[in-house]
Design a protein around this motif. Structure first.
Motif, mmCIF file in Angstrom:
data_model
loop_
_atom_site.group_PDB
_atom_site.id
_atom_site.type_symbol
_atom_site.label_atom_id
_atom_site.label_comp_id
_atom_site.label_asym_id
_atom_site.label_seq_id
_atom_site.Cartn_x
_atom_site.Cartn_y
_atom_site.Cartn_z
ATOM 1 N N THR A 1 70.291 7.010 6.434
ATOM 2 C CA THR A 1 71.450 6.198 6.055
ATOM 3 C C THR A 1 71.419 5.816 4.582
ATOM 4 O O THR A 1 72.428 5.931 3.869
ATOM 5 N N LYS A 2 70.271 5.368 4.109
ATOM 6 C CA LYS A 2 70.166 4.850 2.742
ATOM 7 C C LYS A 2 70.186 5.942 1.679
ATOM 8 O O LYS A 2 70.522 5.678 0.523
ATOM 9 N N SER A 3 69.827 7.158 2.036
ATOM 10 C CA SER A 3 69.798 8.239 1.047
ATOM 11 C C SER A 3 71.013 9.152 1.130
ATOM 12 O O SER A 3 71.197 10.032 0.274
ATOM 13 N N ALA A 4 71.850 8.972 2.138
ATOM 14 C CA ALA A 4 72.964 9.900 2.378
ATOM 15 C C ALA A 4 73.881 10.029 1.168
ATOM 16 O O ALA A 4 74.290 11.136 0.798
ATOM 17 N N ALA A 5 74.189 8.913 0.534
ATOM 18 C CA ALA A 5 75.142 8.939 -0.578
ATOM 19 C C ALA A 5 74.634 9.782 -1.733
ATOM 20 O O ALA A 5 75.346 10.662 -2.234
ATOM 21 N N TRP A 6 73.398 9.546 -2.174
ATOM 22 C CA TRP A 6 72.928 10.324 -3.331
ATOM 23 C C TRP A 6 72.610 11.766 -2.957
ATOM 24 O O TRP A 6 72.683 12.665 -3.804
ATOM 25 N N ARG A 7 72.259 12.014 -1.699
ATOM 26 C CA ARG A 7 71.997 13.390 -1.289
ATOM 27 C C ARG A 7 73.256 14.236 -1.339
ATOM 28 O O ARG A 7 73.196 15.453 -1.565
ATOM 29 N N ARG A 8 74.413 13.605 -1.149
ATOM 30 C CA ARG A 8 75.685 14.346 -1.198
ATOM 31 C C ARG A 8 76.111 14.663 -2.628
ATOM 32 O O ARG A 8 77.000 15.491 -2.829
ATOM 33 N N ARG A 9 75.473 14.019 -3.604
ATOM 34 C CA ARG A 9 75.903 14.179 -4.998
ATOM 35 C C ARG A 9 74.811 14.790 -5.872
ATOM 36 O O ARG A 9 74.712 14.481 -7.055
ATOM 37 N N LEU A 10 73.992 15.667 -5.305
ATOM 38 C CA LEU A 10 72.906 16.258 -6.078
ATOM 39 C C LEU A 10 73.455 17.139 -7.202
ATOM 40 O O LEU A 10 74.294 18.026 -6.964
ATOM 41 N N PRO A 11 73.012 16.948 -8.441
ATOM 42 C CA PRO A 11 73.447 17.811 -9.542
ATOM 43 C C PRO A 11 72.901 19.229 -9.370
ATOM 44 O O PRO A 11 71.960 19.468 -8.603
ATOM 45 N N ALA A 12 73.449 20.151 -10.092
ATOM 46 C CA ALA A 12 72.952 21.522 -10.078
ATOM 47 C C ALA A 12 71.505 21.530 -10.576
ATOM 48 O O ALA A 12 71.139 20.789 -11.489
ATOM 49 N N GLY A 13 70.693 22.352 -9.957
ATOM 50 C CA GLY A 13 69.289 22.421 -10.356
ATOM 51 C C GLY A 13 68.412 21.368 -9.710
ATOM 52 O O GLY A 13 67.226 21.270 -10.016
ATOM 53 N N HIS A 14 68.980 20.575 -8.828
ATOM 54 C CA HIS A 14 68.228 19.572 -8.086
ATOM 55 C C HIS A 14 68.155 19.979 -6.616
ATOM 56 O O HIS A 14 69.022 20.688 -6.110
ATOM 57 N N ALA A 15 67.126 19.499 -5.941
ATOM 58 C CA ALA A 15 66.999 19.749 -4.498
ATOM 59 C C ALA A 15 66.380 18.521 -3.848
ATOM 60 O O ALA A 15 65.683 17.733 -4.494
ATOM 61 N N VAL A 16 66.650 18.386 -2.561
ATOM 62 C CA VAL A 16 66.096 17.255 -1.813
ATOM 63 C C VAL A 16 65.005 17.755 -0.872
ATOM 64 O O VAL A 16 65.109 18.848 -0.306
ATOM 65 N N GLY A 17 63.947 16.969 -0.767
ATOM 66 C CA GLY A 17 62.868 17.275 0.157
ATOM 67 C C GLY A 17 62.577 16.059 1.015
ATOM 68 O O GLY A 17 62.826 14.919 0.609
ATOM 69 N N PHE A 18 62.056 16.298 2.213
ATOM 70 C CA PHE A 18 61.802 15.204 3.157
ATOM 71 C C PHE A 18 60.356 15.236 3.633
ATOM 72 O O PHE A 18 59.680 16.272 3.595
ATOM 73 N N ALA A 19 59.900 14.083 4.106
ATOM 74 C CA ALA A 19 58.611 13.988 4.793
ATOM 75 C C ALA A 19 58.659 12.782 5.715
ATOM 76 O O ALA A 19 59.347 11.794 5.433
ATOM 77 N N LEU A 20 57.928 12.886 6.811
ATOM 78 C CA LEU A 20 57.904 11.830 7.826
ATOM 79 C C LEU A 20 56.483 11.735 8.359
ATOM 80 O O LEU A 20 55.892 12.739 8.764
ATOM 81 N N HIS A 21 55.926 10.529 8.355
ATOM 82 C CA HIS A 21 54.537 10.415 8.799
ATOM 83 C C HIS A 21 54.233 8.984 9.217
ATOM 84 O O HIS A 21 54.754 8.030 8.627
ATOM 85 N N GLU A 22 53.395 8.851 10.235
ATOM 86 C CA GLU A 22 52.920 7.532 10.648
ATOM 87 C C GLU A 22 51.435 7.424 10.364
ATOM 88 O O GLU A 22 50.649 8.304 10.728
ATOM 89 N N ALA A 23 51.050 6.344 9.692
ATOM 90 C CA ALA A 23 49.645 6.093 9.393
ATOM 91 C C ALA A 23 49.395 4.597 9.439
ATOM 92 O O ALA A 23 50.244 3.808 9.027
ATOM 93 N N PHE A 24 48.247 4.213 9.979
ATOM 94 C CA PHE A 24 47.868 2.800 10.057
ATOM 95 C C PHE A 24 48.925 1.973 10.785
ATOM 96 O O PHE A 24 49.194 0.832 10.444
ATOM 97 N N GLY A 25 49.555 2.631 11.779
ATOM 98 C CA GLY A 25 50.522 1.952 12.622
ATOM 99 C C GLY A 25 51.904 1.825 12.048
ATOM 100 O O GLY A 25 52.800 1.268 12.689
ATOM 101 N N THR A 26 52.135 2.334 10.838
ATOM 102 C CA THR A 26 53.421 2.191 10.161
ATOM 103 C C THR A 26 54.113 3.537 10.031
ATOM 104 O O THR A 26 53.519 4.515 9.560
ATOM 105 N N GLY A 27 55.372 3.592 10.462
ATOM 106 C CA GLY A 27 56.165 4.805 10.333
ATOM 107 C C GLY A 27 56.875 4.840 8.993
ATOM 108 O O GLY A 27 57.487 3.851 8.589
ATOM 109 N N VAL A 28 56.794 5.986 8.305
ATOM 110 C CA VAL A 28 57.370 6.112 6.963
ATOM 111 C C VAL A 28 58.194 7.396 6.875
ATOM 112 O O VAL A 28 57.733 8.466 7.275
ATOM 113 N N ALA A 29 59.398 7.279 6.356
ATOM 114 C CA ALA A 29 60.259 8.433 6.098
ATOM 115 C C ALA A 29 60.601 8.455 4.617
ATOM 116 O O ALA A 29 60.839 7.412 4.009
ATOM 117 N N CYS A 30 60.618 9.647 4.044
ATOM 118 C CA CYS A 30 60.788 9.775 2.595
ATOM 119 C C CYS A 30 61.763 10.898 2.267
ATOM 120 O O CYS A 30 61.704 11.980 2.854
#
Length: 736
Positions: free
Chosen positions: A582-611
């Motif tokens: 939700t929070k990244s949707a806006a800027w992901r739709r407006r990526l300039p030429a020569g840019h790309a988006v990458g993702f990662a998702l991982h849980e460590a020490f009991g905390t879930g993190v999405a990037c």
């Protein structure tokens, strides 16, 4: 750091008996101490032992000290080295106490049994457990102290306690009566401690969950806050040690004639090390000691020692990874992958180097030995171990060593060393200078070349892909030195497997059928140690780059692919993924030429993190324009500190990508010596913007210091793959 997600899931038997002791201070204040009576670390989990040790007599150190001037001094049972516990733990206690936050003073605890971690039974910082382990502890301390103050006011006014309320360090009663906590402290000190108290509902919090400025920010900014390295004592000397160029080598002989000619040099002598020996130089000042060390002529004896070589290790690890190791996890038909057609099979081999911690403040410890007692000052993550090590060297009982926890300038695991090698060196030197404080300093060169690195690793993964584009089988082999073996934490290993090697894979939150994980832990003559987020530093990279690759092959959106692959009970990861989306949707739709988006998702020490990251390539290096991170850490005690932890954690994680971000060895010698050879991220390498979003929650808090580190590297290379078409199986990124 130790005690990460996989380790915490192991059952540890604890003899939990906690109680409060209250006493009046000489000045009329109120002291409240929490006492924990539990077995030693070596006996935790040993449920078959017929006898437990007798209860110990604890010193009267306090967690809460309400002084006559109205200030409330709250003792923090941890090391503060940038993570924010110097503020967050007092917030928890002060909230339940209904204290006036402007009157709260935070102090670091010395080494003492009462300050041991409530879960692991030693005084420590590690595994992102400071808030997670002490949240309930500090809440109860605050609530019970408040209850005693209310009881004191009720007795004074001859009313019932339920007629009273508290706010901002005052008790209010009927008919306009009021009294400050300071006025009630002496009377409260003579009252019994309530056996049980009612804790606040989350809706009643006045501090917890609010963005509170850190108590140590101003003194850090104006330079008034002192770190261990800043410590000065009357008559203090400074020591530096010449360590062997090959780990565990010994001094054969040495010539110190030129070194002793320098004015201010007090002594030069051989000392034992954790392994091998070295030569200590003691002088009036640091620079004199360093110059004298440079003039030493030392012949080293490395007879019979393994001389590690990075190139050879890489090849050896690669071959080992092609064989099955000790089985860490197996699910379903592990042989089904062998009948998979090559077109439906991914075979990926990964390599990761040794990594140093390189904290901003070099390692240091100051000790004064007085014969029948000693005093020590250190920024320690392992106060219990370090105090015991100093006592052992000096021939004292641990309680005869007064151990002051000093502020530290970073650590990332480097100040949590089971063998306490820095403190042992300092104690050996101080023993020779009875009555004189001696500060041992490890220079930057000592630290970079001194070992205790994040282990080197190799992974080999075979993934069979089903007709639906999702894994139908997964075989995973990991090779790397054990961090726990040979330490007190070896008791947490099961069937000879170090859980810190396989965490992030063996306990994956992805639903992987026919899943098999095995591990090799070779013995290499290189000291290794936990590095911020421990095994997750390499396992998350492997898992998340492969998941992104699988999504691309399936021609699916990588976020949707992950959602479908997650186990039903991976609630924290789903919540973090949804919020990041939700929070990244806006800027992901407006990526300039020569840019790309990458993702990662991982849980460590009991905390879930999405990037999610926005990356381009500039001057043949990745340029990280934006990072959006979402996390689910349960109750966010101080969102401001959590935001800082995640922003800094992302920057720390980028160090894995640096072209010169590795430690290499040749003929047993470390090839890097300082930041010219090992190059950390600079401003141009750091993300331009990092926005952090926290999933609202009333669940118990989980870790925040280490979870941001694992996600940034795979997210960045996933974006790079879209720009270059390459798969990046090795770190650091020497070429893009």
């Amino acid at each position: 750091m130790p005690m990460s997600t996989a380790t915490k899931k192991q059952k540890i038997q604890l003899n939990r008996r906690g109680f409060l002791r209250v006493s009046a201070t000489a000045a009329g204040g109120l002291l409240v101490s929490l006492y924990l009576d539990r077995p030693s670390l070596a006996q935790e989990g040993a449920g078959n032992q017929p006898q437990r040790p007798p209860a110990k007599a604890y010193p009267p150190d306090a967690f809460v000290n309400i002084k006559p001037d109205g200030t409330i001094h709250i003792t923090v049972n941890r090391l503060e080295f940038g993570q924010g516990v110097h503020t967050a733990l007092p917030m928890i206690l002060a909230d339940e106490l209904d204290a006036d936050w402007s009157q709260v003073v935070s102090e670091l605890a010395p080494a003492a049994d009462i300050y041991r971690d409530p879960v692991f039974g030693i005084q420590m910082v590690g595994g992102s457990g400071s808030i997670a382990h002490s949240y309930q502890q500090y809440r109860e301390l605050g609530a019970k102290t408040r209850a005693m103050l209310v009881a004191a006011a009720a007795a004074l006014w001859n009313v019932s306690a339920d007629q009273l309320r508290t706010e901002a360090s005052k008790v209010y009663g009927p008919a306009g009566k009021s009294a400050t906590y300071a006025e009630l402290a002496s009377a409260a000190a003579h009252l019994p401690v309530p056996a049980t108290v009612k804790l606040k509902n989350a809706s009643e919090f006045r501090l917890v969950g609010k963005k509170i400025k850190r108590l140590d920010s101003r003194p850090k900014c104006d330079g008034s806050l002192k770190f261990g390295l800043d410590l000065q004592q009357p008559g203090m000397k400074v020591a530096i040690v010449a360590h062997p160029p090959v780990f565990a080598a010994r001094v054969k002989d040495f010539d110190d004639k030129e070194a002793r000619k320098l004015a201010g040099v007090r002594d030069v002598f051989e000392i034992p090390l954790a392994k091998g020996s070295g030569v200590a130089v003691v002088a009036d000042k640091f620079w004199i000691a360093k110059q004298a060390r440079d003039l030493l002529k030392i012949n080293w004896d490395a007879t019979g020692l393994d001389r590690a070589d990075s190139s050879q290790l890489r090849e050896n690890y690669k071959q080992l990874a092609r064989t099955e190791g000790k089985v860490a996890k197996t699910v379903g038909d592990v042989k089904s992958i062998e009948s998979t057609a090559p077109a439906n099979l991914i075979v990926a081999e990964y390599e990761f180097p040794y990594l140093p911690h390189a904290p901003m403040e070099p390692l240091n410890t100051t000790i004064r030995f007085d014969g029948d007692s000693a005093e020590a000052w250190a920024g320690s993550q392992f106060q219990t171990f370090d105090q015991m090590a100093i006592a052992q060297v000096l021939g004292l009982k641990p309680e005869k060593v007064t151990f002051h926890t000093e502020m530290a300038g970073g650590g990332f695991g480097r100040r949590a060393v089971p063998d306490s090698h820095v403190q042992r060196e300092a104690a050996v030197i101080a023993k020779r200078f009875r009555g004189t404080p001696v500060k041992l300093i490890w220079t930057r060169e000592d630290d970079i070349r001194g070992g205790y690195y994040r282990p080197m690793h190799a992974h080999r993964v075979q993934v069979a892909i089903g007709a639906d584009g999702f894994p139908s089988a997964w075989r995973h082999v990991i090779v790397g030195q054990s961090i726990m073996a040979g330490t007190p934490f070896a008791m947490m290993m099961k069937d000879g497997i170090d859980p810190t090697t396989v965490e992030g894979v063996a306990d994956t939150n992805y639903n992987l059928p026919n899943f098999h994980v095995s591990v090799h832990n070779p013995t290499i003559n290189v000291p290794v140690l936990w590095w911020r987020s421990v095994g997750n530093t390499h396992t998350a990279y492997v898992m998340e780059t492969l998941i992104e690759e699988l999504a691309a092959r399936a021609k699916m959106d990588p976020i949707a692919y992950r959602r479908k692959l997650l186990k039903p009970d991976a609630k924290k990861l789903r919540a973090a993924l949804d919020l990041m989306d939700t929070k990244s949707a806006a800027w992901r739709r407006r990526l300039p030429a020569g840019h790309a988006v990458g993702f990662a998702l991982h849980e460590a020490f009991g905390t879930g993190v999405a990037c999610a990251v926005d990356v381009s390539i500039k001057n043949e290096r990745p340029r990280i324009h934006r990072v959006t991170i979402a996390l689910d850490c349960g109750v966010a005690v101080n969102p401001l500190t959590i935001e800082s932890q995640f922003q800094a954690g992302v920057g720390f994680g980028v160090s894995q990508l640096m072209a010169k971000g590795e430690i290499t060895l040749k003929d047993g010698r470390v090839e890097q010596r300082n930041f010219d050879g090992y190059v950390p991220p600079y401003i141009m390498d750091a993300p331009v913007t990092v926005d952090v979003h926290i999933v609202p929650s009333t669940e118990a808090p989980t870790g925040c210091g280490e979870p941001p580190v694992p996600v940034i590297s795979p997210a960045v290379v996933n974006a790079l793959t879209k720009l270059t078409g390459k798969r990046y199986r090795s770190l650091p990124l020497v070429e893009v």
